[in-house]
Write a protein that holds these residues in place. Structure first.
Motif, short mmCIF file in Angstrom:
data_model
loop_
_atom_site.label_atom_id
_atom_site.label_comp_id
_atom_site.label_asym_id
_atom_site.label_seq_id
_atom_site.Cartn_x
_atom_site.Cartn_y
_atom_site.Cartn_z
N GLU A 83 0.62 -1.18 -0.28
CA GLU A 83 0.34 0.09 0.13
C GLU A 83 0.69 1.09 0.35
O GLU A 83 0.58 2.63 -1.00
CB GLU A 83 -0.97 -0.12 1.31
N ALA A 84 1.84 1.28 0.77
CA ALA A 84 2.50 2.41 0.87
C ALA A 84 3.50 3.00 -0.73
O ALA A 84 3.32 3.67 -0.27
CB ALA A 84 3.40 2.50 1.79
N ALA A 85 3.34 1.69 -1.57
CA ALA A 85 4.46 2.12 -2.95
C ALA A 85 3.53 3.38 -3.50
O ALA A 85 3.71 3.93 -4.63
CB ALA A 85 4.08 1.33 -3.46
N TYR A 86 1.47 2.62 -3.14
CA TYR A 86 1.00 4.44 -3.73
C TYR A 86 0.59 5.43 -3.49
O TYR A 86 -0.36 5.89 -4.34
CB TYR A 86 -0.43 2.99 -4.40
N ALA A 87 1.40 5.80 -2.51
CA ALA A 87 1.40 7.16 -2.15
C ALA A 87 1.27 8.21 -2.47
O ALA A 87 0.67 9.36 -2.07
CB ALA A 87 2.31 7.42 -0.76
N ARG A 88 2.13 8.28 -3.98
CA ARG A 88 2.38 9.42 -4.95
C ARG A 88 0.46 8.84 -5.95
O ARG A 88 0.74 10.26 -6.79
CB ARG A 88 2.92 9.26 -5.90
N SER A 89 -0.10 8.19 -5.80
CA SER A 89 -1.69 8.09 -6.81
C SER A 89 -2.72 8.50 -5.55
O SER A 89 -3.06 8.17 -4.68
CB SER A 89 -1.96 7.13 -7.21
N VAL A 90 -3.98 8.89 -6.22
CA VAL A 90 -5.37 9.09 -5.34
C VAL A 90 -5.46 7.28 -5.28
O VAL A 90 -5.83 6.48 -5.47
CB VAL A 90 -6.30 9.61 -6.26
N PRO A 91 -6.60 7.21 -3.47
CA PRO A 91 -6.61 6.08 -3.61
C PRO A 91 -7.42 5.89 -4.18
O PRO A 91 -8.72 6.90 -4.34
CB PRO A 91 -6.99 6.90 -1.84
N ASP A 92 -7.98 4.67 -3.75
CA ASP A 92 -9.66 4.65 -4.02
C ASP A 92 -11.53 4.96 -3.79
O ASP A 92 -10.21 5.46 -1.97
CB ASP A 92 -8.48 2.72 -3.44
N SER A 93 -11.27 4.55 -4.00
CA SER A 93 -12.96 4.79 -3.57
C SER A 93 -12.86 6.14 -3.49
O SER A 93 -13.61 6.56 -2.32
CB SER A 93 -12.84 3.49 -1.57
N GLN A 94 -13.13 6.48 -4.06
CA GLN A 94 -13.10 8.56 -4.37
C GLN A 94 -14.73 8.61 -4.79
O GLN A 94 -15.40 8.10 -5.49
CB GLN A 94 -12.38 9.42 -5.31
N LEU A 95 -15.40 9.42 -3.73
CA LEU A 95 -16.87 9.32 -4.14
C LEU A 95 -16.56 9.71 -5.57
O LEU A 95 -18.33 9.37 -6.58
CB LEU A 95 -17.00 10.83 -2.95
N TRP A 96 -16.19 10.77 -6.71
CA TRP A 96 -16.24 10.80 -7.77
C TRP A 96 -16.12 10.13 -8.76
O TRP A 96 -15.87 10.11 -9.58
CB TRP A 96 -15.30 12.28 -8.26
N TYR A 97 -15.55 8.88 -8.68
CA TYR A 97 -15.54 7.23 -9.40
C TYR A 97 -17.26 7.08 -9.71
O TYR A 97 -17.98 6.31 -10.47
CB TYR A 97 -15.75 6.68 -8.14
N GLY A 98 -18.07 7.51 -8.56
CA GLY A 98 -20.01 7.20 -9.48
C GLY A 98 -20.19 6.16 -8.98
O GLY A 98 -19.24 5.38 -7.44
N PRO A 99 -21.23 5.78 -8.97
CA PRO A 99 -21.72 4.41 -8.32
C PRO A 99 -20.83 3.08 -9.13
O PRO A 99 -20.84 2.19 -7.63
CB PRO A 99 -23.30 4.32 -9.69
#
Length: 551
Positions: A225-241
């Protein structure tokens, strides 16, 4: 004694020169037996450099560390979408020559929908074909490098493979053969434009049902998980339904067997790219690519990254991981090429058909002006103002491939001057807060606004026979819908035009980074030179600025 030594040395030099003259010039490296032309659909250059430290030793890093790569490579046209990019790569020509102005457009005379590779005269082999499915290069108005190569030597083979019809058909050209992933079955198929039935190796591949092995398989992140610190985390509200989170299962848990929905869902994952590369391996073996002195071209467009970036954006952890997954797939593919074709027999090239804008919500979180707007509402506002001025409703008939199309028949019926209406429509578009620039048909034909913002790029996008009457560009970080896309592309802004151009082939390409600006239209003339054939007739690029032949 000194004079004698001088005379002796002179004699030696004369003899050496004579022998060299008899021997002729130093032998150049033979032509590559196979050009492996790789496209990562929707890959912006910023992702390769941004995650370079996490790449595998022999995937993309093979190009970066042991090949040549161009740090400032761009598309020169304005409407940067999949079909336009794929039509440009191996023709060396922009949409104003290829006629592929978008993924789809509308006939300016009738308003009928046109799909870039649509052809009702051809159908998929063994699969249902819908009216606007892509089945042939009929709409491509120019020749590709593969067309030229096969014109010089009919023994040469040109194969196009992709998860998308346009990703296979347009690079394959008119004389090659295209195979595309069928989202309803998980198989690869060609069309009756190319052949009546598939060769045995295709039937054997499909009979193995390779897509089924990913049923209820999880797409898991490669790194901690720590390797993805430079990208946006999962499950953003703006991903939609639809949401978006790794690990992600392929297939609905309640399903007992693979379904069309499962096969289609593979497009938004690394697995469609794994399937495309497996099919490419089968094509190399089945067609005996790279086995004789007639050079072949294998074009493989890997579609998954584009679907991932549309669904979650290039800044997402899913896109970050997808690139790393693809990198590992390429590493395995290169090693297989080394053993089957031979490391000194093939030249590999990698590029993308376009980049990607950051998601509007991400840009807003960085304090930037960004957002989405409605194309339908824009058209309505323009029409309302045109009616107020000219007294006629709906003078702007529709939007088509980043252009507004005027109703010529209505304009003539009302005895209006076409250019006057077009100028008014342009002024209304430019007044819109999200429009960066707009130009009329008359201006684009005459080149009268050379030097204006985006004008040169828009001229390269605009085709007089196919395009609309007022070409426009959105401001940076703004997009039209649909709401199903978190992010998109299709602009002349650097995040959409800046793509990789990477080359590897020790017999022909020196190692190094080149910082001078180049364009994707330069690829076709460069490969033509290495293959010893003329550049495609419509090509407008020039050989890439690198002494490609090794000393």
């Amino acid at each position: 004694m000194k004079i004698f030594r001088i005379l002796h040395l002179c004699s030696v030099l004369v003899i050496a020169a004579t022998l060299a003259a008899c021997a002729g010039p130093p032998a150049a490296a033979p032509r590559p037996r196979l050009v492996v032309f790789l496209v990562v659909d929707g890959l912006p250059q910023r992702q390769i450099t941004g995650y370079r430290d996490q790449l595998a030793p022999d995937g993309l890093a093979r190009f970066l560390d042991r090949g040549a790569w161009f740090a400032d490579a761009h598309y020169g046209h304005a409407f940067t979408v999949t079909a336009a990019g794929h039509a440009t790569m191996l023709t060396g020509a922009y949409p104003h020559r290829t006629g592929i102005i978008g993924n789809d457009w509308r006939d300016v005379a009738t308003g009928a929908q046109v799909y870039n590779t649509g052809d009702t005269g051809a159908t998929y082999i063994g699969h249902t074909t819908q009216a606007l499915d892509g089945t042939s290069p009929k709409n491509l108005k120019v020749e590709t490098l593969g067309d030229v190569l096969r014109g010089v030597d009919a023994r040469s083979k040109v194969i196009g493979i992709s998860g998308k019809d346009r990703g296979a058909i347009l690079p394959a050209g008119k004389r090659g053969t295209a195979y595309m992933y069928m989202g309803a079955s998980g198989q690869f198929a060609s069309t009756t434009y190319y052949m009546k039935e598939h060769p045995a190796w295709v039937d054997t591949f499909n009979a193995g049902k390779p897509a089924d092995r990913y049923f209820k398989t999880e797409w898991k992140p490669l790194l901690p998980e720590a390797a993805y610190a430079r990208s946006v985390p999962d499950s953003q509200l703006w991903y939609g339904p639809r949401g978006g989170k790794l690990p992600m299962m392929m297939g609905v848990p309640a399903d007992d067997a693979p379904s069309p929905a499962f096969y289609a869902a593979l497009l938004r994952s690394p697995f469609v790219d794994a399937l495309s590369l497996d099919f490419a391996r089968a094509a190399i073996a089945g067609e005996q690519l790279g086995r004789d002195d007639a050079p072949d071209i294998l074009a493989v467009s890997l579609s998954g990254h584009d679907y991932v970036n549309h669904a979650w954006s290039a800044e997402s952890r899913l896109s970050h991981d997808h690139l790393l997954q693809l990198d590992r797939l390429l590493q395995a593919f290169f090693r297989d090429l080394d053993s089957t074709v031979g490391k000194g027999n093939y030249l590999a090239v990698l590029t993308a058909d376009h980049g990607f804008m950051p998601a509007a919500e991400y840009s807003q979180s960085q304090g930037l002006s960004a957002g989405r707007t409605s194309s339908g509402q824009l058209l309505n506002r323009v029409n309302d103002e045109l009616q107020r001025r000219f007294g006629a409703p709906k003078l702007a008939a529709f939007l088509s491939a980043s252009a507004l199309v005027l109703d010529r028949q209505l304009i003539a019926q009302r005895n209006l001057d076409f250019n006057t209406v077009a100028d008014a429509a342009r002024a209304l578009l430019v007044a819109e807060p999200v429009i960066a620039a707009a130009y009329t048909r008359r201006e684009l034909e005459a080149g009268s606004r050379a030097g204006d913002p985006f004008f040169g790029q828009m001229r390269k996008t605009w085709h007089r026979d196919v395009s609309g009457d007022v070409q426009y560009v959105l401001k940076p970080l703004w997009m039209f819908g649909p709401p199903t896309s978190v992010a998109t592309h299709g602009s002349p802004h650097p995040y959409d035009t800046h793509v990789p151009i990477l080359m590897y082939g020790p017999a022909w390409v020196k190692t190094g980074r080149i910082d001078s600006r180049v364009e994707v239209v330069d690829i076709a003339p460069t490969l033509a030179r290495l293959l010893g054939v003329p550049a495609p007739p419509a090509a407008e690029g020039k050989p890439l600025p690198l002494p490609l032949l090794a000393p």
